[in-house]
Structures are given as structure tokens and as C-alpha cells.
Design an enzyme around this catalytic site. Structure first.
Site, PDB file in Angstrom:
ATOM      1  N   HIS A  59      18.311  48.100  78.932  1.00  0.00           N
ATOM      2  CA  HIS A  59      17.662  48.030  80.158  1.00  0.00           C
ATOM      3  C   HIS A  59      18.691  48.299  81.688  1.00  0.00           C
ATOM      4  CE1 HIS A  59      14.868  44.571  80.419  1.00  0.00           C
ATOM      5  NE2 HIS A  59      14.471  45.238  79.241  1.00  0.00           N
ATOM      6  N   ASP A  60      20.157  48.379  81.096  1.00  0.00           N
ATOM      7  CA  ASP A  60      21.437  48.882  81.863  1.00  0.00           C
ATOM      8  C   ASP A  60      20.921  50.685  81.650  1.00  0.00           C
ATOM      9  OD1 ASP A  60      23.005  49.182  83.775  1.00  0.00           O
ATOM     10  OD2 ASP A  60      24.746  49.298  82.189  1.00  0.00           O
ATOM     11  N   HIS A  91      13.594  44.750  68.505  1.00  0.00           N
ATOM     12  CA  HIS A  91      12.209  43.234  68.347  1.00  0.00           C
ATOM     13  C   HIS A  91      12.167  43.055  66.759  1.00  0.00           C
ATOM     14  CE1 HIS A  91      10.238  45.177  72.061  1.00  0.00           C
ATOM     15  NE2 HIS A  91      11.818  44.495  72.264  1.00  0.00           N
ATOM     16  N   SER A 120      25.015  49.015  86.087  1.00  0.00           N
ATOM     17  CA  SER A 120      24.681  48.827  87.537  1.00  0.00           C
ATOM     18  C   SER A 120      23.795  46.950  87.291  1.00  0.00           C
ATOM     19  CB  SER A 120      23.581  49.755  87.694  1.00  0.00           C
ATOM     20  OG  SER A 120      22.719  50.332  86.642  1.00  0.00           O
ATOM     21  N   ASP A 132       9.750  38.596  66.298  1.00  0.00           N
ATOM     22  CA  ASP A 132       9.525  39.169  64.677  1.00  0.00           C
ATOM     23  C   ASP A 132       9.236  37.078  64.177  1.00  0.00           C
ATOM     24  OD1 ASP A 132      10.292  39.539  62.347  1.00  0.00           O
ATOM     25  OD2 ASP A 132      12.009  39.734  61.559  1.00  0.00           O
ATOM     26  N   ARG A 143      19.600  43.439  74.946  1.00  0.00           N
ATOM     27  CA  ARG A 143      18.695  43.997  75.676  1.00  0.00           C
ATOM     28  C   ARG A 143      18.910  44.377  77.438  1.00  0.00           C
ATOM     29  NH1 ARG A 143      14.059  40.721  78.865  1.00  0.00           N
ATOM     30  NH2 ARG A 143      12.520  42.393  78.906  1.00  0.00           N
ATOM     31  N   VAL A 146      18.086  52.665  83.567  1.00  0.00           N
ATOM     32  CA  VAL A 146      18.163  52.454  85.334  1.00  0.00           C
ATOM     33  C   VAL A 146      19.092  53.555  85.478  1.00  0.00           C
ATOM     34  CG1 VAL A 146      17.868  51.456  87.053  1.00  0.00           C
ATOM     35  CG2 VAL A 146      17.144  50.901  85.371  1.00  0.00           C
ATOM     36  N   ASN A 202      13.388  42.553  84.558  1.00  0.00           N
ATOM     37  CA  ASN A 202      14.672  41.526  84.263  1.00  0.00           C
ATOM     38  C   ASN A 202      14.464  40.221  85.012  1.00  0.00           C
ATOM     39  OD1 ASN A 202      16.029  44.078  83.714  1.00  0.00           O
ATOM     40  ND2 ASN A 202      16.615  44.985  85.177  1.00  0.00           N
TER      41      ASN A 202
END
Ligand code: HEM
Ligand SMILES: *[C@@H]1O[C@H](CO)[C@@H](O)[C@H](O)[C@H]1NC(C)=O
Ligand SMILES: *[C@@H]1O[C@H](CO)[C@@H](O)[C@H](O)[C@H]1NC(C)=O
Ligand SMILES: *[C@@H]1O[C@H](CO)[C@@H](O)[C@H](O)[C@H]1NC(C)=O
Ligand SMILES: *[C@@H]1O[C@H](CO)[C@@H](O)[C@H](O)[C@H]1NC(C)=O
Ligand SMILES: *[C@@H]1O[C@H](CO)[C@@H](O)[C@H](O)[C@H]1NC(C)=O
Length: 348
Positions: free
Chosen positions: A93-94, A221, A103, A268, A89, A97, A121
Site C-alpha cells: 500500500h505504500d 494472500h 508516505s 488462506d 501489506r 501510492v 486502509n
């Protein structure tokens, strides 16, 4: 284990390329022009999707990086399988963005607020200590060579493999950003779990990812957990949810906001520590945990793809891998851009 696969896959690939080359060239033996065209096509093809990253980026500079990353991820996952999900994850998310530039890993500084406390986050992303452990091991091995952004890409692949998912060769050569942007992370580029199908398609499209990539990547997921606050609305208020499933989830996620917000449930419900296609099987019986999960199978344009992945684990693996490589190619810093951070939490 992963690095052994890495080597055997290299051998497999070079064999495969030799076969391709034979296949491509021999029918055109009569025409030297055709041979030149075929060779040019062969040379251009592998780079066409990702001119700036390469699978062999560290073969000279740090050949043992794979072994080092894998050993840290392996002991972390052995201690807590969920950490593999958390690392995967982080990569997502890196990459969403300002591209895959590490970052997200930066702590706040006096000159900027980092991304760690952005809406998607805050109190949610985890796994930074594992990335720190990998970084210090890799710095001892090859000081100043391997970026934090690349470590995240390799560690994500290793997490998937260690939890029983597919292997792929990671494209590398990313450099690390010298800044992070709270505002960019906080303003909807990472879709919230309340997203409808068109929101999801649009936010992924904005990153150069297709609806198909989005559905395949959502299959992540199949591992990991979510907090009550992210699925409360679904289990109390929605009708496209299996009744038994909703009641079971309600037992550990009280209706009232502010109570039990951080209680966890598996994304799951069948095989939460195994990377497989059960995520899609769950959607077919209306047991997607998040609103944004169930919208993928709710009478819309992605229903047929969800059915395909639920019936065909190989199709899922193969599309997931392509989409991970594509996501990993999102606006990397390369060449002399950015830097190779010595510590993933701060710029040099
Ligand atoms: C399609 C849009 C997506 C939405 C709306 C979404 C949303 C979420 C939410 C709300 C959580 C629970 C977070 C928490 O409660 O703290 C979560 C967890 C997770 N997400 Fe996603 N996600 C999406 C796509 C992805 C993608 C593309 C990946 C990776 C390729 C991914 C990987 C994960 C993993 C592995 C977890 C579990 C993390 C853990 O246990 O620490 N997600 N996601
Ligand atoms: C590769 O990186 C350079 C800058 O280093 C950039 O100008 C160029 O657009 C990038 N190419 C691709 C295909 O991303
Ligand atoms: C992050 O969460 C903490 C603890 O819940 C909260 O105090 C803080 O205000 C949040 N930060 C942001 C930027 O929302
Ligand atoms: C941060 O992101 C916001 C929103 O995308 C953008 O408007 C702003 O210019 C960025 N700031 C910096 C310093 O890059
Ligand atoms: C999806 O949500 C957006 C708001 O986020 C809304 O404008 C749009 O109408 C919704 N689309 C559908 C098909 O429900
Ligand atoms: C369910 O929906 C109602 C009406 O829209 C709303 O007031 C309530 O807060 C929702 N409950 C949850 C748990 O989301």
C-alpha cells in the site's frame, strides 16, 4: 537468521558472479573487443531494472541494519504471526501510492490528511507499532541513515522469510517523502476486493507491473486475514464458490451490512501462518476468499499461471521475489530527494 543468510548469500552471489564472468569472458579470449563488450554488459545488467537502488546501499553506512530489523520482526511475528502479513501489506500500500516512499507511515497533520484513512486502509492497515520499534532501534544504531521506506522493504522480506517463504536480497537506498496524499491513496490506485480481472491487470499495469507480477504478488494472500465486509458479497452472492466453504464463512460473517463487519477470516483457509502456494490450490477448488482472488482462476487469461503456481512452489517463489523487487523499485525518492525521517510517523 535472515542476516546470516544475507551474508552467505553475498558469498554465494560473488561466487556466482565469478562463475558468470568466467563463462562470459573465456569463449571470447581471442577478441579484446568481445571482452570489453562482455564486461560492459555485466556492469550494466544488474542495474538495468533499478538504476537508483542497490543491495549494498548500507554496507558501509549501517552494516548491522539487517540484524536489527530482523530481531524486531522476529519477536513481533513470534507473538502474533499475522503481523508479518500486515507488514507485507503496508509495503504494497505504500508502493502503490506515489511510489515506495514511506508516505503511508505518516500520521495526519494540520497541513495534510495522510493515507491511513483512505478507503483501502481505514480500519484495516496495521503493523505501524512494529515499524516504530524497528525505527527506534535502527536510529540508535545508525542515526539519520536508514529511511522508513527501506525499513518497510526489509521488514516485508523478513516477514515472508520468517513465515516460511523465500529469501531475497532487498534493493535499498529509498528516501522518505515529506508529505502524504489522502486523495491519491483514496482514488482507486489500490484495487478494491470487488475488482474484476481486467481491473487488476490495469491497476498493476499503471504501476509498471505485469499481469504475471500481479498474479504472483496476489500470492501474498497465502498469509493474513480479511474482514467480513471485504468478502460478504462473495460468500452470499457468487456462484463460483465452493458451497461448503461459503457456508462455513457465512457462519462468522452475517449477511446484513453493519453486523459483524470486522469479523475476520483467513485469506488462506489451509495454512494461514505459512507462506506457501496453497493460495493457488485454494483457487483451483473455488475457495478464494475475496472476489479479487477468485477472478485469477475463473476461466480467464490467468488460469494457466494459477495452475502453474499451484503445482510448482519454486516457480511461485521465484516470480514472487522478482515481482517484489519490481514493486519495491516503484518511483523511489533517491539522492537528495525527500529526507531520512527520524520518526516514521512525521516529517523531520
Ligand atoms: C491484487 C489486488 C489486491 C487486492 C484487491 C487486495 C485486497 C485485500 C483485502 C481486501 C484485504 C483484507 C483487508 C481487510 O479486511 O482489512 C487484503 C489483505 C492482505 N493483503 Fe491484499 N490485495 C491485493 C494484493 C495484495 C498484494 C500485492 C499484497 C502484497 C504483496 C497483498 C498483501 C496482503 C496481505 C498480507 C493481507 C493480510 C493483511 C493482514 O492480515 O493484516 N495484497 N488484501
Ligand atoms: C533516479 O533518480 C533520479 C533523481 O534522483 C531520476 O531523475 C531518475 O529518473 C531515476 N532513475 C531511475 C531509473 O529511476
Ligand atoms: C474511518 O473509519 C472511522 C471509523 O469507522 C470513521 O469514523 C471515519 O469516518 C473513516 N474515515 C474516512 C476518511 O473514511
Ligand atoms: C494528490 O493526489 C491527487 C490525485 O492523484 C492529485 O490530483 C493531487 O495533485 C495530489 N496532491 C498533491 C499535493 O500532490
Ligand atoms: C470490469 O469492471 C469494470 C468496472 O470496474 C467494467 O467497466 C468492466 O466491463 C468489467 N470487465 C469485465 C470483463 O467484466
Ligand atoms: C446480493 O445481491 C443482491 C442483488 O444484486 C443485492 O441486493 C445484495 O445486497 C447482495 N448481498 C450481499 C450480501 O452482497
Amino acid at each position: 537468521m535472515v542476516y546470516i543468510l544475507e551474508n552467505s548469500y553475498v558469498q554465494f552471489l560473488s561466487h556466482y558472479n565469478t562463475c558468470i564472468r568466467k563463462m562470459e569472458v573465456s569463449p571470447f579470449r581471442s577478441s579484446s573487443l568481445a571482452i570489453v563488450v562482455a564486461l560492459v554488459v555485466l556492469l550494466l545488467l544488474p542495474g538495468s531494472s533499478s538504476a537508483n537502488l542497490s543491495k549494498n546501499f548500507y554496507s558501509e553506512k549501517c552494516p548491522n541494519v539487517f540484524k536489527a530489523v530482523e530481531s524486531v520482526v522476529k519477536s513481533a511475528v513470534a507473538k502474533e504471526p499475522r503481523i508479518g502479513a500486515s507488514i507485507l501489506r503496508l509495503f504494497f500500500h505504500d508502493c502503490f501510492v506515489d511510489g515506495c516512499d514511506g508516505s503511508l507511515l505518516l500520521d495526519d497533520t494540520p497541513s495534510f490528511q495522510g493515507e491511513k484513512t483512505a478507503a483501502a486502509n481505514n480500519n484495516s492497515v496495521r503493523g505501524f507499532e512494529v515499524i516504530d520499534d524497528i525505527k527506534s532501534k535502527v536510529e540508535k544504531l545508525c542515526p539519520g541513515v536508514v529511511s522508513c521506506a527501506d525499513i518497510l522493504a526489509i521488514a516485508s522480506r523478513d516477514s515472508v522469510v520468517l513465515l516460511g517463504g523465500p529469501f531475497w536480497r532487498v534493493e535499498l537506498g529509498r528516501r522518505d517523502s515529506r508529505t502524504a496524499n489522502f486523495t491519491a491513496a483514496n482514488t482507486g490506485v489500490i484495487p478494491p476486493p470487488t475488482s474484476n480481472l481486467s481491473n487488476l491487470i490495469t491497476t498493476f499495469r499503471a504501476q509498471g507491473l505485469s499481469a504475471r507480477d500481479m498474479v504472483a504478488l496476489s500470492g501474498a494472500h497465502t498469509i493474513g486475514k480479511a474482514r467480513c465486509t471485504t468478502f460478504r458479497g462473495r460468500i452470499y452472492n457468487e456462484s463460483n464458490i465452493d458451497r461448503t466453504f461459503a457456508l462455513a464463512r457465512q457462519r462468522k460473517c452475517p449477511r446484513t451490512s453493519g453486523t459483524g463487519d470486522n469479523n475476520l477470516a483467513n485469506l488462506d483457509f489451509r495454512t494461514p501462518k505459512h507462506f506457501d502456494n496453497n493460495y493457488y490450490n485454494n483457487l483451483l477448488i473455488r475457495r478464494g476468499l475475496l472476489h479479487s482472488d477468485q477472478v485469477l482462476f475463473n476461466g480467464g487469461s490467468t488460469d494457466s499461471l494459477v495452475r502453474t503456481y499451484s503445482q510448482n512452489n519454486k516457480a511461485f517463489d521465484s516470480d514472487f521475489v522478482s515481482a517484489m523487487i519490481k514493486m519495491g523499485n516503484n518511483k523511489p525518492l533517491t539522492g537528495s530527494q525527500g529526507e531520512i525521517r527520524r520518526n516514521c510517523r512525521r516529517m523531520n
